[in-house]
Design an enzyme around this catalytic site. Structure first.
Site: not given
Ligand SMILES: Nc1ncnc2c1ncn2[C@@H]1O[C@H](COP(=O)(O)OP(=O)(O)OP(=O)(O)O)[C@@H](O)[C@H]1O
Ligand SMILES: [Mg+2]
Length: 227
Positions: A26, A124, A47
């Site tokens: 991020t 992830g 996202k």
């Protein structure tokens, strides 16, 4: 006809993945988004799924929106949002739903249609499932964006980064760069050696992102995709 043409148009932007969870995706995506926005580009962020919202704090999509200056609603940035800190496929299952890869691609394209650059953050690492059979890597391929890999510079960086590079290249993803974050003001011999080893063994360019205050956007370092 217009919709069909849009669906084939290549996206411009970057897909930020990482060697795992909590490695700085991020932060790297936010620094890139802000650099592009400060340079005058209209930037959208995306996202596929966020989990762990129960934990509080500024969620990834809010930080990405703040960094990019975009006015996208939550749903336009991240179509699937979950409270428990779990892999998206499991968080979805526990919420009684299934993530729809087609919806993700449509949503990413819709976000991009209002902007000149799309900055995506995965969830992830590359091999994280969004459904039992559809990985983050599959989404990165479908979007066709070059990949930036965020990694921590310390112990384990070489192995984790080279594994991620292999996983990306095995399916033909273009890797723009690896960004080591947070990069210390006074890097140790190990951290400098890790960077060199990743460049040499991974045949990839590396960038570094110093530690910065996420609250003070004016002080953020510039980070261009590919640096
Ligand atoms: N350059 C940096 N400056 C300040 N903080 C940093 C930097 N790099 C990483 N961090 C910190 O490391 C932690 C993890 O970063 P981040 O949230 O970007 O990881 P992530 O890979 O996006 O995690 P997730 O898998 O949960 O999406 C955060 O607390 C973040 O503030
Ligand atoms: Mg994140």
């Amino acid at each position: 006809m217009v919709a069909a043409r849009d669906a084939r148009r290549p996206l411009r932007g970057v897909f930020v993945t990482g060697t795992g969870t909590e490695v700085g995706k991020t932060v790297v995506a936010a620094a890139i988004a802000r650099t592009l926005a400060v340079g005058g580009a209209r930037v959208a962020v995306f996202k596929p799924a966020v989990s762990g919202l129960d934990g509080g704090g500024e969620p990834d999509h809010a930080l990405l929106r703040r960094a990019s200056g975009s006015t996208q609603p939550d749903d336009g940035i991240v179509p699937y949002r979950y409270g428990p800190p779990l892999s998206p496929h499991l968080a979805a299952e526990l919420a009684g739903e299934r993530i729809d890869p087609r919806r993700l691609v449509r949503a990413a394209r819709a976000a991009a249609s209002g902007a000149e650059q799309l900055v995506c953050e995965g969830a992830g690492g590359l091999m994280v499932p969004l459904t039992p059979g559809y990985l983050i890597r599959d989404l990165a391929r479908e979007l066709g964006l070059p990949v930036v890999i965020a990694a921590s510079p310390g112990l384990g960086a070489i192995n984790h980064t080279l594994l991620t590079l292999e996983a990306a290249r095995a399916v033909g993803l273009e890797v723009s760069s690896v960004v080591l974050t947070p990069w210390p003001d006074d890097p140790s011999a190990m951290e400098r050696s890790n960077r060199d080893a990743i460049e040499r063994l991974g045949a990839v360019s590396t960038g570094v992102l110093p530690r910065f205050d996420l609250e003070a956007a004016d002080s953020w370092p510039t980070l261009r995709p590919g640096e």
